[in-house]
Scaffold this active site. Sequence first.
Site, PDB file in Angstrom:
ATOM      1  N   LEU A 111      35.748 -21.862   2.471  1.00  0.00           N
ATOM      2  CA  LEU A 111      35.423 -23.104   2.066  1.00  0.00           C
ATOM      3  C   LEU A 111      34.279 -23.769   2.791  1.00  0.00           C
ATOM      4  O   LEU A 111      34.546 -23.665   4.117  1.00  0.00           O
ATOM      5  CB  LEU A 111      36.833 -23.708   2.083  1.00  0.00           C
ATOM      6  N   ASP A 112      33.324 -24.464   2.257  1.00  0.00           N
ATOM      7  CA  ASP A 112      32.477 -25.152   2.938  1.00  0.00           C
ATOM      8  C   ASP A 112      33.344 -26.118   3.819  1.00  0.00           C
ATOM      9  O   ASP A 112      34.367 -26.518   3.888  1.00  0.00           O
ATOM     10  CB  ASP A 112      31.660 -26.086   1.919  1.00  0.00           C
ATOM     11  N   GLN A 113      32.419 -26.660   4.919  1.00  0.00           N
ATOM     12  CA  GLN A 113      33.088 -27.403   5.839  1.00  0.00           C
ATOM     13  C   GLN A 113      33.556 -28.819   5.317  1.00  0.00           C
ATOM     14  O   GLN A 113      34.520 -29.291   5.775  1.00  0.00           O
ATOM     15  CB  GLN A 113      32.058 -27.578   7.091  1.00  0.00           C
ATOM     16  N   THR A 115      34.986 -29.121   2.138  1.00  0.00           N
ATOM     17  CA  THR A 115      35.856 -28.889   1.391  1.00  0.00           C
ATOM     18  C   THR A 115      37.160 -28.726   1.717  1.00  0.00           C
ATOM     19  O   THR A 115      37.326 -28.059   2.741  1.00  0.00           O
ATOM     20  CB  THR A 115      35.285 -27.450   0.494  1.00  0.00           C
TER      21      THR A 115
END
Length: 244
Positions: A111-113, A115
């Site tokens: 997951l993106d930082q 998200t």
Amino acid sequence: MRLMQIERLLHSQGFGSRKECRALIRAGHVSVAGVPCEDPSADFDPGSSDGSAGLEFSVGGESWRYRAKACLMLHKPAGYECSHKPTFHPSVFTLLPQQMLLRGVQCVGRLDQDTTGLLLLSDDGQFIHQWSSGKKRTPKVYEVTLKHPVDESFTARLLAGVELHDEPAPIAAAACVLTSPTQLQLTICEGKYHQVKRMIGAAGNRVEALQRSRIGGSSLDPALEPGQWRWLETGDLQALADFV
């Protein structure tokens, strides 16, 4: 019955090298089923050959159960990177006990930082491949907060498919439900790089906040606060297996 020396058992659960585990036992820091054990060679039945919980033991007064494989659910907070070697933000692995790091757990996908939400982790290579491979087309559900209000025509565009840079064909949402003018629940199966944000951008809007709420049949436990984790139990693993 499959017996295992307590020294080897602790080592398999991430409590250090064989030497370190032997020292813990001889120092009186280990109990098995509530009974102190100071013999590193003592044999016990671990009681689990799959991902379920087995033999109960404690180290330094903290209770654990033997698990042949580590499969975890983490409620990822914003501001953490899914990497052992983060670049700009803390690693999600700092949210886990040291035992998990020694067991070599890895993120199942990333997951993106910024998200948040459901993140699976494991030390089981087969499990990681099963649930991170885009070829499996495992549905992943995201709760999306949009910058600009939309109506049902916006969800229709996502369901019909949008064109993404470097993709040979339009990418369509597997499901999309508008829950408010600025919030929708989006289901995708591909798992491409920044896919949700790119799809929303291609449809003419922008993601303000993004949370993953479900992978396959496994939903984020509402009892988990951001930064908290728990084991995947038999029911969780069965729910995932229903999507194989």
